[in-house]
Enzyme design. Structure first.
Site, mmCIF file in Angstrom:
data_model
loop_
_atom_site.group_PDB
_atom_site.id
_atom_site.type_symbol
_atom_site.label_atom_id
_atom_site.label_comp_id
_atom_site.label_asym_id
_atom_site.label_seq_id
_atom_site.Cartn_x
_atom_site.Cartn_y
_atom_site.Cartn_z
ATOM 1 N N LYS A 13 0.847 -1.182 0.000
ATOM 2 C CA LYS A 13 0.000 0.000 0.000
ATOM 3 C C LYS A 13 0.887 1.239 0.000
ATOM 4 O O LYS A 13 1.752 1.402 0.868
ATOM 5 C CB LYS A 13 -0.893 0.005 1.245
ATOM 6 C CG LYS A 13 -1.941 -1.103 1.228
ATOM 7 C CD LYS A 13 -2.995 -0.848 0.144
ATOM 8 C CE LYS A 13 -4.208 -1.742 0.353
ATOM 9 N NZ LYS A 13 -5.253 -1.438 -0.647
ATOM 10 N N ASP A 48 -0.376 -0.607 -4.641
ATOM 11 C CA ASP A 48 -1.724 -0.037 -4.621
ATOM 12 C C ASP A 48 -1.665 1.328 -3.951
ATOM 13 O O ASP A 48 -1.411 1.436 -2.761
ATOM 14 C CB ASP A 48 -2.668 -0.974 -3.856
ATOM 15 C CG ASP A 48 -4.119 -0.503 -3.935
ATOM 16 O OD1 ASP A 48 -4.384 0.517 -4.603
ATOM 17 O OD2 ASP A 48 -4.985 -1.170 -3.335
ATOM 18 N N GLU A 83 -1.786 -0.014 -9.026
ATOM 19 C CA GLU A 83 -3.234 0.064 -8.865
ATOM 20 C C GLU A 83 -3.650 1.456 -8.379
ATOM 21 O O GLU A 83 -3.060 1.992 -7.440
ATOM 22 C CB GLU A 83 -3.636 -1.008 -7.839
ATOM 23 C CG GLU A 83 -5.109 -1.285 -7.779
ATOM 24 C CD GLU A 83 -5.419 -2.381 -6.755
ATOM 25 O OE1 GLU A 83 -4.648 -3.362 -6.654
ATOM 26 O OE2 GLU A 83 -6.405 -2.227 -6.040
ATOM 27 N N ASP A 85 -9.094 0.650 -9.471
ATOM 28 C CA ASP A 85 -9.875 -0.017 -8.425
ATOM 29 C C ASP A 85 -11.075 0.863 -8.065
ATOM 30 O O ASP A 85 -12.176 0.678 -8.601
ATOM 31 C CB ASP A 85 -8.978 -0.308 -7.214
ATOM 32 C CG ASP A 85 -9.722 -1.013 -6.081
ATOM 33 O OD1 ASP A 85 -10.938 -1.279 -6.235
ATOM 34 O OD2 ASP A 85 -9.109 -1.295 -5.033
ATOM 35 N N LYS A 120 -14.387 -6.331 -6.985
ATOM 36 C CA LYS A 120 -14.734 -6.717 -5.614
ATOM 37 C C LYS A 120 -16.247 -6.863 -5.510
ATOM 38 O O LYS A 120 -16.988 -6.088 -6.130
ATOM 39 C CB LYS A 120 -14.289 -5.628 -4.622
ATOM 40 C CG LYS A 120 -12.788 -5.442 -4.529
ATOM 41 C CD LYS A 120 -12.446 -4.235 -3.676
ATOM 42 C CE LYS A 120 -10.946 -4.023 -3.623
ATOM 43 N NZ LYS A 120 -10.591 -2.662 -3.185
HETATM 44 MG MG LIG Z 1 -7.054 -1.307 -4.297
#
Ligand SMILES: [Mg+2]
Length: 327
Positions: free
Chosen positions: A136, A164, A190, A219, A241
């Site tokens: 992240k 991400d 991402e 995303d 998701k």
């Molecule tokens: Mg993500």
């Protein structure tokens, strides 16, 4: 049907560009001994208590907040699959005439680090089991973001690194960051820029990247199959998701829209219990990569579901429906 909120404490605070969390709340719905779950995530701003109240007030399905819609949808699938005595995957394959592909290797995610030495040890440790790690970024400190990736690359030279950013870079700095990250060979970048930026900003970003830049995935910017269509020429892949799609079949529609446009598919989840991540894992045979580790962040997971073997491969639970069992 019974509905309730469950607060899940995290084992340690999890920091991403959207903020830091110490716990998360999920909605659980239950009927005839079957249970399904859908999470709340801070960036949607849906209030758990209000969602529960609206669900219990009997509003039509389409007017319910997304967390309630997803929980009810998964409960319907769970009831049907349990009656049929088959895992969720089998019903998905039949409804969409899809043959299951090979399940991608498992991935573990690491939040924005506060101590790079400890982070390095953790990356090395996780990389002994997992070939794919997700980092992240979007810490607000571009130097820390770059150091995070280079420390991880040194600690896990052979790992595939998905970075991400959760929209944490300004469009003016994102191209430079993507250029600079190239030497650490990320597999995917991402959501480099915030989802408030429309397609034209993504088009400009794309124009500034070299041909051989890492694939860029969206995303938060893609919440539906229609969004996937809209972004199809601007990104190389999308993160799918359940919560974003709002139902199992809408998530399959996102995957199908991605495939029809030649995009890669990363199957993700939220921080939720194994009941939630295991439901999502039934889509794994149709993803290129999976990021289904939300339950590992919990101090206490009250469900047993998916696991990963010593080589980081996904192991589905036996049994019909979602297959997760209350501990
Ligand atoms: Mg993500």
């Amino acid at each position: 049907m019974d509905a309730s909120l469950k607060r899940l404490a995290l084992a340690e605070p999890f920091r991403i560009a959207h903020g830091s969390s110490a716990d998360r709340v999920v909605l659980r719905v239950e009927r005839d001994g079957c249970v399904a779950e859908a999470p709340f995530v801070p960036y949607y701003g849906d209030d758990p208590e209000e969602t529960l109240a609206r669900l219990e007030s009997g509003l039509p399905f389409e007017d319910l907040p997304r967390t309630a819609r997803l929980a009810l949808d998964l409960l319907d699938h769970e009831l049907a699959a349990r009656r049929a005595g088959e895992p969720l995957t089998v019903g998905i394959a039949r409804r969409f005439s899809l043959s299951p592909g090979r399940v991608p290797p498992g991935c573990r995610s690491l939040g924005i680090p506060s101590d790079l030495e400890e982070f390095s040890r953790r990356v090395a440790d996780l990389s002994r089991q997992f070939r794919v790690l997700k980092l992240k970024l979007g810490s607000g400190d571009l130097g820390l973001d770059l150091a995070t990736v280079s420390v991880a690359r040194r600690a896990a030279p052979g790992a595939e690194l998905i970075v991400d950013v959760n929209g944490g870079w300004d469009p003016s700095e994102a191209p430079m960051m993507i250029w600079k990250l190239m030497e650490d060979r990320p597999a995917i970048i991402e959501q480099p820029i915030h989802h408030r930026h429309g397609p034209e900003v993504w088009r400009d970003l794309r124009a500034e990247l070299p041909e051989n830049a890492a694939p860029v995935y969206a995303d938060e910017s893609v919440q539906s199959a229609a969004d996937v269509e809209e972004f199809s020429r601007l990104v190389d892949g999308v993160n799918v998701k359940l919560l974003k799609a709002g139902s199992l079949d809408a998530a399959v529609a996102m995957i199908e829209a991605a495939r029809a446009n030649g995009l890669g598919v990363l199957l993700g989840c939220m921080i939720e219990s194994s009941l939630g991540t295991t439901a999502a894992a039934h889509l794994a045979p149709w993803a290129d990569r999976i990021d289904l580790d939300g339950h590992f962040f919990l101090a206490e997971d009250d469900y047993d579901g998916i696991t990963y073997d010593e080589t980081g491969s996904l192991v589905m639970p036996d049994g019909p429906g979602i297959g997760a069992l209350r501990r």
